[in-house]
Design a protein around this motif. Sequence first.
Motif, PDB file in Angstrom:
ATOM      1  N   TYR A 133       6.317   4.649   0.232  1.00 11.44           N
ATOM      2  CA  TYR A 133       7.533   5.013   0.965  1.00 11.44           C
ATOM      3  C   TYR A 133       8.599   5.645   0.074  1.00 11.44           C
ATOM      4  CZ  TYR A 133       5.920   2.844   5.247  1.00 11.44           C
ATOM      5  OH  TYR A 133       5.216   2.559   6.385  1.00 11.44           O
TER       6      TYR A 133
ATOM      7  N   SER B 197       6.513  -9.578   7.320  1.00 11.42           N
ATOM      8  CA  SER B 197       5.883  -8.501   6.552  1.00 11.42           C
ATOM      9  C   SER B 197       4.976  -9.046   5.456  1.00 11.42           C
ATOM     10  CB  SER B 197       6.971  -7.615   5.923  1.00 11.42           C
ATOM     11  OG  SER B 197       6.471  -6.856   4.853  1.00 11.42           O
TER      12      SER B 197
ATOM     13  N   SER C 127       4.221  -4.025  13.292  1.00 13.66           N
ATOM     14  CA  SER C 127       5.267  -5.047  13.375  1.00 13.66           C
ATOM     15  C   SER C 127       5.231  -6.044  12.226  1.00 13.66           C
ATOM     16  CB  SER C 127       5.148  -5.790  14.706  1.00 13.66           C
ATOM     17  OG  SER C 127       3.803  -6.171  14.951  1.00 13.66           O
TER      18      SER C 127
ATOM     19  N   ARG D 287      12.205  -6.617   2.845  1.00 12.50           N
ATOM     20  CA  ARG D 287      11.470  -6.638   4.106  1.00 12.50           C
ATOM     21  C   ARG D 287      11.738  -7.962   4.820  1.00 12.50           C
ATOM     22  NH1 ARG D 287       7.393  -3.959   5.633  1.00 12.50           N
ATOM     23  NH2 ARG D 287       8.246  -4.819   7.559  1.00 12.50           N
TER      24      ARG D 287
ATOM     25  N   GLY E  41       1.561   1.440   8.606  1.00 13.37           N
ATOM     26  CA  GLY E  41       1.880   2.065   9.885  1.00 13.37           C
ATOM     27  C   GLY E  41       1.684   3.570   9.894  1.00 13.37           C
TER      28      GLY E  41
ATOM     29  N   GLY F 164      11.508  -2.499   8.356  1.00 10.60           N
ATOM     30  CA  GLY F 164      10.419  -1.682   7.839  1.00 10.60           C
ATOM     31  C   GLY F 164      10.699  -1.190   6.442  1.00 10.60           C
ATOM     32  N   SER F 165       9.628  -0.733   5.773  1.00 11.63           N
ATOM     33  CA  SER F 165       9.786  -0.241   4.404  1.00 11.63           C
ATOM     34  C   SER F 165      10.676   0.997   4.352  1.00 11.63           C
ATOM     35  CB  SER F 165       8.404   0.078   3.812  1.00 11.63           C
ATOM     36  OG  SER F 165       7.679  -1.098   3.556  1.00 11.63           O
TER      37      SER F 165
ATOM     38  N   ASP G 172       3.413  -2.983   8.666  1.00 10.11           N
ATOM     39  CA  ASP G 172       4.313  -1.829   8.671  1.00 10.11           C
ATOM     40  C   ASP G 172       3.981  -0.887   7.525  1.00 10.11           C
ATOM     41  OD1 ASP G 172       7.050  -0.409   9.142  1.00 10.11           O
ATOM     42  OD2 ASP G 172       7.116  -1.053   7.052  1.00 10.11           O
ATOM     43  N   THR G 173       3.587  -1.445   6.385  1.00 10.41           N
ATOM     44  CA  THR G 173       3.230  -0.607   5.235  1.00 10.41           C
ATOM     45  C   THR G 173       2.130   0.369   5.593  1.00 10.41           C
ATOM     46  OG1 THR G 173       3.869  -2.322   3.646  1.00 10.41           O
ATOM     47  CG2 THR G 173       2.313  -0.658   2.872  1.00 10.41           C
TER      48      THR G 173
END
Length: 310
Positions: free
Chosen positions: A220, A173, A64, A169, A40, A198-199, A37-38
């Motif tokens: 983020y 993750s 994911s 998280r 993403g 997610g972050s 996710d990081t």
Amino acid sequence: MLLRSLLLFFLALPVAVAQDYTKKPGVAGNITSVGSDTLGNLMTFWAEEFKRIYPHVTFQIQASGSSTAPAALTEGTANIGPMSRQLKESEIAYFSKTHGYQPTVLIVAVDAIALFVDLHNPVQGLNLQQIDSIFSSTRYCGGPEPLRFWHQAGLDGEWQGKRIKLFSRNSVSGTYGLFKEKALCQGDFLKTVNEQPGSASVVQSVAYSDGALGYAGFGYKTAGVRALPVAREGLNYVAPTMENIASGEYPLSRFLYIVVNKQPDQPLPLLVREFLRFILSSQGQDLVSRDGFIPIPKRLKGQQLRMIEQ
């Protein structure tokens, strides 16, 4: 310590003036990315720019969590596996048992895990022992007592007796796994920690929750939160700036990876190889900076390119 040593070695080297990407003939098809996710947002940026060069390439991106990447690569449901942590021995063993060789792991960017509070929180910083005492039920890092209220971290006035509301998280993750390793000394999270998918949702939750503390990828960071300085011990706080992350001085620095299935002594499929070459080019690494991460240094980039071309 090994990861920090690698960061200090590679990140002390000058950053590359990366070569521009040059278009190759015959590049078309579909890339399926399953993993971090990081990474993403960055995967989406890379995909959009790559599609401008090659309009006949399509992407499916599933952000994911890092733990989903190794299985997807092993089982052939993805050809790109972004990860925000290193592969576990069990994941390498599963892949190797299936394919007869190990996966290829490429370093594509540098990041950090940041501790976020809302803008009104005056706490100066936290050390790793305090962070463990706040987030974990085990305190394997040696904290003398649990820290559940902000006054235990040195705040007074309106913060006296205010409970620390925690955001994390989820367990698939890579950020979760690395935080557990580096900040909790492989201990267990409190059951009262609010896990987020997610972050971005961690950061948003911190911004809108009174007395909140959460961790997520540094990229983020938004205007509604403040990233805390972190000390390995005592009060020797190091702010999570680009310079401190790049030097390895910030305690929660990390590499970001892409894992692929490359047979020994066999070239990667043209589409995958060209996408990876683009990621490591000046255009790809510019997008790394634009998304709040740090481009990889010159010598390290050369090593990754050689792995792709072998």
